[in-house]
Scaffold this motif. Structure first.
Motif, PDB file in Angstrom:
ATOM      1  N   PHE A  25       0.823  -1.204   0.000  1.00  0.00           N
ATOM      2  CA  PHE A  25       0.000   0.000   0.000  1.00  0.00           C
ATOM      3  C   PHE A  25       0.859   1.257   0.000  1.00  0.00           C
ATOM      4  O   PHE A  25       0.592   2.212  -0.741  1.00  0.00           O
ATOM      5  CB  PHE A  25      -0.947   0.007   1.206  1.00  0.00           C
ATOM      6  N   GLU A  26       1.888   1.281   0.843  1.00  0.00           N
ATOM      7  CA  GLU A  26       2.771   2.451   0.872  1.00  0.00           C
ATOM      8  C   GLU A  26       3.540   2.603  -0.423  1.00  0.00           C
ATOM      9  O   GLU A  26       3.725   3.722  -0.926  1.00  0.00           O
ATOM     10  CB  GLU A  26       3.741   2.339   2.051  1.00  0.00           C
ATOM     11  N   MET A  27       4.007   1.477  -0.975  1.00  0.00           N
ATOM     12  CA  MET A  27       4.750   1.544  -2.240  1.00  0.00           C
ATOM     13  C   MET A  27       3.883   2.099  -3.368  1.00  0.00           C
ATOM     14  O   MET A  27       4.376   2.767  -4.273  1.00  0.00           O
ATOM     15  CB  MET A  27       5.275   0.157  -2.618  1.00  0.00           C
ATOM     16  N   ALA A  28       2.580   1.814  -3.299  1.00  0.00           N
ATOM     17  CA  ALA A  28       1.672   2.252  -4.366  1.00  0.00           C
ATOM     18  C   ALA A  28       1.038   3.610  -4.089  1.00  0.00           C
ATOM     19  O   ALA A  28       0.229   4.075  -4.903  1.00  0.00           O
ATOM     20  CB  ALA A  28       0.567   1.213  -4.556  1.00  0.00           C
ATOM     21  N   ASN A  29       1.381   4.265  -2.981  1.00  0.00           N
ATOM     22  CA  ASN A  29       0.716   5.511  -2.600  1.00  0.00           C
ATOM     23  C   ASN A  29       0.811   6.550  -3.726  1.00  0.00           C
ATOM     24  O   ASN A  29       1.891   6.827  -4.257  1.00  0.00           O
ATOM     25  CB  ASN A  29       1.330   6.072  -1.320  1.00  0.00           C
ATOM     26  N   GLY A  30      -0.332   7.092  -4.114  1.00  0.00           N
ATOM     27  CA  GLY A  30      -0.397   8.022  -5.217  1.00  0.00           C
ATOM     28  C   GLY A  30      -0.674   7.352  -6.542  1.00  0.00           C
ATOM     29  O   GLY A  30      -1.037   8.009  -7.521  1.00  0.00           O
ATOM     30  N   GLY A  31      -0.501   6.019  -6.593  1.00  0.00           N
ATOM     31  CA  GLY A  31      -0.673   5.272  -7.833  1.00  0.00           C
ATOM     32  C   GLY A  31      -1.750   4.222  -7.730  1.00  0.00           C
ATOM     33  O   GLY A  31      -2.833   4.465  -7.191  1.00  0.00           O
ATOM     34  N   THR A  32      -1.444   3.037  -8.221  1.00  0.00           N
ATOM     35  CA  THR A  32      -2.423   1.954  -8.314  1.00  0.00           C
ATOM     36  C   THR A  32      -1.868   0.689  -7.688  1.00  0.00           C
ATOM     37  O   THR A  32      -0.720   0.317  -7.935  1.00  0.00           O
ATOM     38  CB  THR A  32      -2.776   1.671  -9.796  1.00  0.00           C
ATOM     39  N   LEU A  33      -2.707   0.017  -6.880  1.00  0.00           N
ATOM     40  CA  LEU A  33      -2.355  -1.282  -6.302  1.00  0.00           C
ATOM     41  C   LEU A  33      -3.221  -2.345  -6.958  1.00  0.00           C
ATOM     42  O   LEU A  33      -4.453  -2.246  -6.960  1.00  0.00           O
ATOM     43  CB  LEU A  33      -2.589  -1.280  -4.788  1.00  0.00           C
ATOM     44  N   PHE A  34      -2.572  -3.361  -7.525  1.00  0.00           N
ATOM     45  CA  PHE A  34      -3.276  -4.454  -8.185  1.00  0.00           C
ATOM     46  C   PHE A  34      -3.154  -5.707  -7.337  1.00  0.00           C
ATOM     47  O   PHE A  34      -2.044  -6.172  -7.054  1.00  0.00           O
ATOM     48  CB  PHE A  34      -2.694  -4.700  -9.575  1.00  0.00           C
ATOM     49  N   LEU A  35      -4.290  -6.267  -6.908  1.00  0.00           N
ATOM     50  CA  LEU A  35      -4.324  -7.472  -6.077  1.00  0.00           C
ATOM     51  C   LEU A  35      -4.869  -8.619  -6.915  1.00  0.00           C
ATOM     52  O   LEU A  35      -6.074  -8.692  -7.184  1.00  0.00           O
ATOM     53  CB  LEU A  35      -5.202  -7.251  -4.842  1.00  0.00           C
ATOM     54  N   ASP A  36      -3.979  -9.498  -7.346  1.00  0.00           N
ATOM     55  CA  ASP A  36      -4.379 -10.640  -8.163  1.00  0.00           C
ATOM     56  C   ASP A  36      -4.834 -11.783  -7.259  1.00  0.00           C
ATOM     57  O   ASP A  36      -4.272 -12.000  -6.184  1.00  0.00           O
ATOM     58  CB  ASP A  36      -3.205 -11.087  -9.033  1.00  0.00           C
ATOM     59  N   GLU A  37      -5.835 -12.523  -7.699  1.00  0.00           N
ATOM     60  CA  GLU A  37      -6.423 -13.633  -6.936  1.00  0.00           C
ATOM     61  C   GLU A  37      -6.763 -13.185  -5.516  1.00  0.00           C
ATOM     62  O   GLU A  37      -6.408 -13.809  -4.526  1.00  0.00           O
ATOM     63  CB  GLU A  37      -5.474 -14.834  -6.919  1.00  0.00           C
ATOM     64  N   VAL A  38      -7.498 -12.090  -5.420  1.00  0.00           N
ATOM     65  CA  VAL A  38      -7.794 -11.458  -4.132  1.00  0.00           C
ATOM     66  C   VAL A  38      -8.631 -12.353  -3.237  1.00  0.00           C
ATOM     67  O   VAL A  38      -8.589 -12.227  -2.004  1.00  0.00           O
ATOM     68  CB  VAL A  38      -8.501 -10.100  -4.375  1.00  0.00           C
ATOM     69  N   SER A  39      -9.391 -13.296  -3.810  1.00  0.00           N
ATOM     70  CA  SER A  39     -10.236 -14.173  -2.997  1.00  0.00           C
ATOM     71  C   SER A  39      -9.433 -15.114  -2.117  1.00  0.00           C
ATOM     72  O   SER A  39      -9.982 -15.742  -1.207  1.00  0.00           O
ATOM     73  CB  SER A  39     -11.175 -14.991  -3.895  1.00  0.00           C
ATOM     74  N   ASN A  40      -8.130 -15.220  -2.355  1.00  0.00           N
ATOM     75  CA  ASN A  40      -7.278 -16.093  -1.543  1.00  0.00           C
ATOM     76  C   ASN A  40      -6.859 -15.460  -0.221  1.00  0.00           C
ATOM     77  O   ASN A  40      -6.248 -16.132   0.614  1.00  0.00           O
ATOM     78  CB  ASN A  40      -6.017 -16.487  -2.326  1.00  0.00           C
ATOM     79  N   LEU A  41      -7.144 -14.184  -0.015  1.00  0.00           N
ATOM     80  CA  LEU A  41      -6.788 -13.536   1.248  1.00  0.00           C
ATOM     81  C   LEU A  41      -7.626 -14.104   2.382  1.00  0.00           C
ATOM     82  O   LEU A  41      -8.820 -14.374   2.223  1.00  0.00           O
ATOM     83  CB  LEU A  41      -7.009 -12.024   1.152  1.00  0.00           C
ATOM     84  N   SER A  42      -7.017 -14.250   3.550  1.00  0.00           N
ATOM     85  CA  SER A  42      -7.723 -14.799   4.707  1.00  0.00           C
ATOM     86  C   SER A  42      -8.773 -13.813   5.217  1.00  0.00           C
ATOM     87  O   SER A  42      -8.747 -12.615   4.897  1.00  0.00           O
ATOM     88  CB  SER A  42      -6.729 -15.112   5.827  1.00  0.00           C
ATOM     89  N   TYR A  43      -9.699 -14.317   6.035  1.00  0.00           N
ATOM     90  CA  TYR A  43     -10.766 -13.477   6.580  1.00  0.00           C
ATOM     91  C   TYR A  43     -10.180 -12.323   7.387  1.00  0.00           C
ATOM     92  O   TYR A  43     -10.645 -11.176   7.276  1.00  0.00           O
ATOM     93  CB  TYR A  43     -11.695 -14.322   7.459  1.00  0.00           C
ATOM     94  N   GLU A  44      -9.142 -12.596   8.194  1.00  0.00           N
ATOM     95  CA  GLU A  44      -8.536 -11.559   9.027  1.00  0.00           C
ATOM     96  C   GLU A  44      -7.935 -10.446   8.173  1.00  0.00           C
ATOM     97  O   GLU A  44      -8.085  -9.259   8.483  1.00  0.00           O
ATOM     98  CB  GLU A  44      -7.444 -12.168   9.933  1.00  0.00           C
ATOM     99  N   ILE A  45      -7.287 -10.819   7.087  1.00  0.00           N
ATOM    100  CA  ILE A  45      -6.696  -9.813   6.203  1.00  0.00           C
ATOM    101  C   ILE A  45      -7.791  -9.040   5.482  1.00  0.00           C
ATOM    102  O   ILE A  45      -7.682  -7.824   5.262  1.00  0.00           O
ATOM    103  CB  ILE A  45      -5.737 -10.483   5.194  1.00  0.00           C
ATOM    104  N   GLN A  46      -8.881  -9.722   5.119  1.00  0.00           N
ATOM    105  CA  GLN A  46      -9.998  -9.027   4.473  1.00  0.00           C
ATOM    106  C   GLN A  46     -10.590  -7.959   5.387  1.00  0.00           C
ATOM    107  O   GLN A  46     -10.969  -6.877   4.923  1.00  0.00           O
ATOM    108  CB  GLN A  46     -11.083 -10.032   4.072  1.00  0.00           C
ATOM    109  N   VAL A  47     -10.667  -8.260   6.697  1.00  0.00           N
ATOM    110  CA  VAL A  47     -11.177  -7.270   7.662  1.00  0.00           C
ATOM    111  C   VAL A  47     -10.272  -6.043   7.682  1.00  0.00           C
ATOM    112  O   VAL A  47     -10.744  -4.893   7.619  1.00  0.00           O
ATOM    113  CB  VAL A  47     -11.287  -7.892   9.067  1.00  0.00           C
ATOM    114  N   ALA A  48      -8.957  -6.270   7.760  1.00  0.00           N
ATOM    115  CA  ALA A  48      -8.007  -5.153   7.772  1.00  0.00           C
ATOM    116  C   ALA A  48      -8.049  -4.386   6.455  1.00  0.00           C
ATOM    117  O   ALA A  48      -7.962  -3.149   6.432  1.00  0.00           O
ATOM    118  CB  ALA A  48      -6.597  -5.683   8.040  1.00  0.00           C
ATOM    119  N   LEU A  49      -8.206  -5.105   5.351  1.00  0.00           N
ATOM    120  CA  LEU A  49      -8.262  -4.470   4.035  1.00  0.00           C
ATOM    121  C   LEU A  49      -9.511  -3.596   3.910  1.00  0.00           C
ATOM    122  O   LEU A  49      -9.454  -2.490   3.355  1.00  0.00           O
ATOM    123  CB  LEU A  49      -8.248  -5.548   2.954  1.00  0.00           C
TER     124      LEU A  49
END
Length: 488
Positions: free
Chosen positions: A248-272
């Motif tokens: 997120f910090e590396m992409a600040n001001g630009g675009t963050l691409f999350l491929d296969e986003v459904s693989n993220l755990s429930y805990e990470i989805q909450v933080a996201l």
């Protein structure tokens, strides 16, 4: 002369690479661990780094991160074994240029090295083209600029656009959503170019001069995903030896691409979800809130709404992402564009390999159109690169194509039959008979059985020859000889 640093804990590999590359007019220095490699890179400022993924003191990921933090424009090639390919692909997502698998082949190394250096030089010299649009205003002149759209078969991100109605519809959607700040969900099969479409949306947006950062959520463990996304402070958990900047910090001001986003755990989805809602985040173990201005593009080969209804994905997060949806068509549904794609890849490969193959035979064109292309554009590109390397004439012929493409119809018919008998090899049973009423010899029957066994194993491992050789309990050289004997 261009300078290359080779980092590998095997002295033989270092010696062989140095000797080979030096003969091809490169200055080569070697190191046998990550610490010495970093010192060498700081000392000579190389044009390219080649490193083994598994080093004695640090991993390839750690070395890559250290290199990119100091010299982000230096291309890095990862040397890896077949068992590490998935990890190597993940390292590419973090900034590596490409990976090379062991055993190492000189021609492949030289082509990849030259292309990596040439691409790095091209990026440094590349300037975005603008068309100035001027209009007279009382009291002066107002000038605005916008990116000029080229008529080309390739996008700036390297994606082959195509000329069919399907392709036109795809890029109309890209043009429509690119100037906005909408979050986008991209659906498509593996190899269809989802990341390239995301990069093209970024390149056509107002954020084009800011970072485009890609993360493969399917290649990162649940434990590391939070650190990769949000970063962490030194000492925040066991193994956190240094402060880490997240995607997120590396992409600040630009675009963050999350491929296969459904693989993220429930805990990470909450933080996201919190980050998406508040546009703020904290590093793991940190107390300082960091403001974010990041456009988020996600991709999946699963329907996220269906995953949400099945409890695999948060429904509220899905609705945050679902401001705009793009479907990337599979190659089998773009047959009108297939030969355009093939000719574009052939042109690129001719340049890379310094060859002059003029096109494809009619039989090859027919094979391409009949094949289902489960790996989509990525598979087509790799098939053409291999065929071009093997071709010794003006056209790519069937003999240079993989067995499964030339014999796709036969294999498909066999898969649909209840029996598991495999078609006979080129030196077939019929050819071994003296006449129509003759009986097969013992040698012919043995050859048939050997061919059937090799073909069955190759198909089981998706034609991975290293795995096939291990399962057959023979070395790779013997397997290659058998494949040549049976015209596989």
């Amino acid at each position: 002369m261009k300078k290359i640093v080779v980092v590998d804990d095997e002295a033989d590999i270092c010696f062989l690479l140095k000797r080979f590359l030096s003969k091809n007019d490169f200055i080569v220095e070697t190191a046998q661990n990550g610490k010495d490699g970093l010192a060498l890179i700081d000392s000579i400022s190389p044009d390219l780094v080649m490193t083994d993924f598994r080093l004695g003191d640090i991993t390839g990921t750690e070395l890559l991160t250290a290199i990119k933090s100091k010299r982000p424009n230096v291309p890095v090639l990862i040397i890896t074994g077949y068992s590490d390919i998935k990890v190597a692909v993940n390292v590419m997502k973090l900034g590596a240029y490409d990976y090379i698998t062991k055993p190492l082949f000189p021609d492949e190394i030289l082509v990849t090295v030259k292309k990596a250096i040439a691409d790095a030089e091209s990026r440094e010299n590349e300037e975005f083209e603008y068309t100035a649009v001027s209009s007279g205003v009382s009291g002066g002149t107002t000038e605005t600029t916008k990116p000029a759209r080229k008529i080309s078969s390739r996008t700036k991100a390297g994606y082959v656009m195509g000329q069919s109605e399907v392709s036109d519809n795809l890029f109309r959607q890209v043009d429509l959503v690119a100037p906005t700040n909408f979050s986008v969900i991209i659906y498509g099969e593996s190899g269809s170019g989802k990341e390239a479409i995301a990069a093209e949306i970024h390149n056509r947006s107002k954020r084009r001069d800011m970072p485009f950062v890609a993360m493969d959520c399917g290649a990162i463990s649940k434990e590391l995903a939070g650190s990769e996304l949000f970063g962490h402070e030194k000492g925040s958990f066991t193994g956190a030896l240094n402060t880490k900047i997240g995607h997120f910090e590396m992409a600040n001001g630009g675009t963050l691409f999350l491929d296969e986003v459904s693989n993220l755990s429930y805990e990470i989805q909450v933080a996201l979800l919190r980050v998406v809602q508040e546009r703020k985040m904290r590093r793991i173990g940190g107390s300082k809130e960091i403001d974010l201005d990041v456009r988020i593009i996600v991709a999946s080969n699963e329907r996220l709404l269906e995953s949400a209804r099945n409890g695999k994905f948060r429904e509220d997060l899905y609705y945050r992402f679902n401001e705009f949806t793009i479907e990337v068509p599979a190659l089998r549904n773009r047959k009108d564009d297939l030969m355009l794609f093939a000719n574009t890849f052939l042109e690129t490969t001719n340049t890379e390999l310094s060859k002059n193959v003029g096109g494809f035979s009619e039989e090859v064109k027919s094979d391409f159109l009949n094949y289902s292309w489960p790996g989509n554009l990525r598979e087509l590109k790799n098939v053409i690169k291999r065929a071009t390397l093997l071709s010794d004439g003006e056209l790519i012929e069937e003999k240079s194509l993989p067995f499964e493409i030339v014999n796709y119809r036969k294999l498909k018919d066999l898969d649909e039959e209840p029996a598991t008998i495999v078609a006979a090899p080129a030196a077939s049973l019929a050819e071994s008979l003296d006449g129509d009423d003759s009986k097969p010899s013992l040698k012919t029957v043995a050859n048939e059985a050997e061919y059937d066994m090799i073909m069955q194993v190759l198909r089981d491992v998706n034609f991975n020859k290293s795995k096939a050789a291990r399962l057959l309990n023979i070395d790779r050289k013997t397997l290659y000889n058998k494949m040549k004997q049976f015209d596989i």
